[in-house]
Design a protein around this motif. Structure first.
Motif, PDB file in Angstrom:
ATOM      1  N   UNK A  87       0.826  -1.205   0.000  1.00  0.00           N
ATOM      2  CA  UNK A  87       0.000   0.000   0.000  1.00  0.00           C
ATOM      3  C   UNK A  87       0.860   1.255   0.000  1.00  0.00           C
ATOM      4  N   UNK A  88       1.981   1.208   0.731  1.00  0.00           N
ATOM      5  CA  UNK A  88       2.859   2.388   0.753  1.00  0.00           C
ATOM      6  C   UNK A  88       3.409   2.671  -0.638  1.00  0.00           C
ATOM      7  N   UNK A  89       3.736   1.615  -1.390  1.00  0.00           N
ATOM      8  CA  UNK A  89       4.224   1.808  -2.759  1.00  0.00           C
ATOM      9  C   UNK A  89       3.112   2.322  -3.670  1.00  0.00           C
ATOM     10  N   UNK A  90       1.915   1.747  -3.524  1.00  0.00           N
ATOM     11  CA  UNK A  90       0.806   2.164  -4.373  1.00  0.00           C
ATOM     12  C   UNK A  90       0.426   3.611  -4.113  1.00  0.00           C
ATOM     13  N   UNK A  91       0.226   3.960  -2.836  1.00  0.00           N
ATOM     14  CA  UNK A  91      -0.150   5.340  -2.511  1.00  0.00           C
ATOM     15  C   UNK A  91       0.982   6.295  -2.895  1.00  0.00           C
ATOM     16  N   UNK A  92       2.226   5.839  -2.729  1.00  0.00           N
ATOM     17  CA  UNK A  92       3.354   6.666  -3.140  1.00  0.00           C
ATOM     18  C   UNK A  92       3.325   6.958  -4.630  1.00  0.00           C
ATOM     19  N   UNK A  93       2.939   5.954  -5.428  1.00  0.00           N
ATOM     20  CA  UNK A  93       2.856   6.177  -6.880  1.00  0.00           C
ATOM     21  C   UNK A  93       1.763   7.181  -7.212  1.00  0.00           C
ATOM     22  N   UNK A  94       0.648   7.174  -6.439  1.00  0.00           N
ATOM     23  CA  UNK A  94      -0.414   8.155  -6.657  1.00  0.00           C
ATOM     24  C   UNK A  94       0.091   9.568  -6.372  1.00  0.00           C
ATOM     25  N   UNK A  95       0.950   9.697  -5.372  1.00  0.00           N
ATOM     26  CA  UNK A  95       1.447  11.018  -4.996  1.00  0.00           C
ATOM     27  C   UNK A  95       2.474  11.550  -5.989  1.00  0.00           C
ATOM     28  N   UNK A  96       3.281  10.639  -6.561  1.00  0.00           N
ATOM     29  CA  UNK A  96       4.392  11.062  -7.429  1.00  0.00           C
ATOM     30  C   UNK A  96       3.969  11.179  -8.889  1.00  0.00           C
ATOM     31  N   UNK A  97       3.104  10.268  -9.343  1.00  0.00           N
ATOM     32  CA  UNK A  97       2.744  10.209 -10.762  1.00  0.00           C
ATOM     33  C   UNK A  97       1.366  10.812 -11.023  1.00  0.00           C
ATOM     34  N   UNK A  98       1.085  11.218 -12.255  1.00  0.00           N
ATOM     35  CA  UNK A  98      -0.291  11.515 -12.635  1.00  0.00           C
ATOM     36  C   UNK A  98      -1.152  10.267 -12.466  1.00  0.00           C
ATOM     37  N   UNK A  99      -2.430  10.443 -12.143  1.00  0.00           N
ATOM     38  CA  UNK A  99      -3.285   9.305 -11.820  1.00  0.00           C
ATOM     39  C   UNK A  99      -3.393   8.300 -12.963  1.00  0.00           C
ATOM     40  N   UNK A 100      -3.493   8.783 -14.199  1.00  0.00           N
ATOM     41  CA  UNK A 100      -3.654   7.861 -15.329  1.00  0.00           C
ATOM     42  C   UNK A 100      -2.443   6.951 -15.475  1.00  0.00           C
TER      43      UNK A 100
END
Length: 301
Positions: A87-100
Motif C-alpha cells: 500500500x505504501x508503494x501504491x499510494x506513493x505512486x499516486x502522490x508522485x505520478x499523474x493518476x492515469x
C-alpha cells in the motif's frame, strides 16, 4: 458455512464497476491529501483505521461477527505486513505520478502474477501467456520511456513495485480464501495494518483543517466501500468474468486528472496502455480457458 448464492453475472459486473469507481476515487483523494500536505503514512493509517469500525458494523448488522474467527492468524499477520508495504508503494505512486499513469502501471498485476505462478507455484506458462507478458512489458517500456525523463523514475518504480507486491499478495490471499471468508481477510488486514502505520504518527502527523480531515475520512470510506463491493461482486460472479471491469479505472483516473490537475495523458500513455490492458485480457482469457479445460478433464497446450 452458508450455501453459495446464485450466480448473477450482470449484478456481479455492476458491483465490480462500482468498486472500480470507489478505488479510483480513493486514489484521487490520496493524491489530494498529499497536495494538502498530509504525509503518506498518515494517509495510510486513516485508510486502514476507518475500515475497522465499518467492517465491524457490517458484520454486526448481518449477525456475522463469528467471521472474525480465523485458524490462520499468523498468515494474516504476514499478509498485513506485506500489504502495508504494498500500500505504501501504491499510494506513493499516486502522490508522485499523474493518476492515469499510476493506474496504468497497476494494470501490470496480472503480468507479475503470471511470472510468480511460474516461479512459486511451478505452473507451466505456454505460448499465449508468454506472448501476453512480452506485449504487456513492451507497453510498460512505451509508457515509462526509461532514460528519457518522461516519467519520474521513482514514480515508475513505485507503481511497478506495488503491482508486483499486489500480485504476490494475491497468492497469499488465495491461500487464505481456503479457510477464511473474504470479509475476514479484509478486516484483519485493516485491524493489523492500522497499528503498524500508527507507529509513524508521532513523527509525521500534523494539524489539519476541516477540508483535510474531510479528505482523510473520505479516503477511508471510499477504500472500505471498494473492499465491500469487491467482496460482494465475487459472491455473484467469477473472478475471470468480473475482473475485466478493472480496466475502466483508466477512464476515471484520466477524468479526475483532467478535472482536478488539468493533466491529460501524453501520447506514450495512450500507445502503451492498450498493450498492457490487452496483455491482461489475454492472460485472464487464458486462465479462464485453462480452468474450464481442467474442470472438463481436457489437456491444453
Amino acid at each position: 458455512m452458508a450455501n453459495s448464492p446464485q450466480s448473477r453475472p450482470l449484478l456481479a459486473l455492476s458491483l465490480r464497476l462500482l468498486a472500480v469507481v470507489c478505488l479510483s476515487t480513493m486514489a484521487m483523494l490520496v493524491k489530494l491529501g498529499g497536495d494538502h500536505g498530509v504525509h503518506l503514512f498518515e494517509i495510510m493509517f486513516w485508510r486502514q483505521f476507518i475500515t475497522v469500525p465499518l467492517i465491524l458494523a457490517w458484520l454486526f448488522f448481518h449477525r456475522q461477527l463469528f467471521l472474525l474467527k480465523t485458524p490462520q492468524f499468523g498468515a494474516h499477520i504476514r499478509r498485513a505486513g506485506l500489504g502495508v508495504f504494498g500500500m505504501s508503494l501504491m499510494f506513493g505512486s499516486f502522490l508522485v505520478l499523474p493518476l492515469a499513469e499510476a493506474t496504468t502501471l497497476n494494470f501490470t498485476v496480472p503480468l507479475f502474477a503470471t511470472l510468480l505462478s511460474m516461479v512459486m507455484l511451478k505452473e507451466h506458462i505456454g505460448l499465449w501467456r508468454w506472448s501476453a507478458l512480452a506485449m504487456g512489458f513492451a507497453g510498460v517500456i512505451v509508457i515509462t520511456q526509461p532514460g528519457s525523463g518522461h516519467l519520474p523514475a521513482l514514480g515508475a518504480a513505485l507503481g511497478l513495485g506495488s503491482a508486483f507486491l499486489m500480485a504476490l499478495l494475491s497468492i497469499y490471499i488465495k491461500d487464505l480464501n481456503r479457510s477464511d471468508h473474504p470479509l475476514t481477510i479484509v478486516f484483519w488486514f485493516a485491524a493489523l495494518g492500522a497499528p503498524l502505520t500508527a507507529l509513524s504518527l508521532p513523527f509525521v502527523m500534523t494539524p489539519h483543517d476541516g477540508t483535510t480531515w474531510a479528505l482523510l475520512i473520505a479516503t477511508g470510506l471510499a477504500g472500505t466501500a471498494a473492499q465491500l463491493l469487491l467482496t460482494l461482486a465475487l459472491r455473484f460472479g467469477e473472478v475471470s468474468s468480473v475482473i475485466v471491469m478493472d480496466y475502466t479505472g483508466l477512464i476515471w483516473a484520466t477524468l479526475y486528472g483532467a478535472l482536478i490537475w488539468n493533466h491529460l495523458p501524453p501520447a506514450a500513455t495512450w500507445f502503451g496502455a492498450p498493450l498492457i490492458i490487452g496483455a491482461g485480457l489475454i492472460i485472464i482469457w487464458r486462465e479462464h480457458a485453462l480452468s474450464r479445460a481442467h474442470t472438463l478433464g481436457v489437456t491444453q497446450p
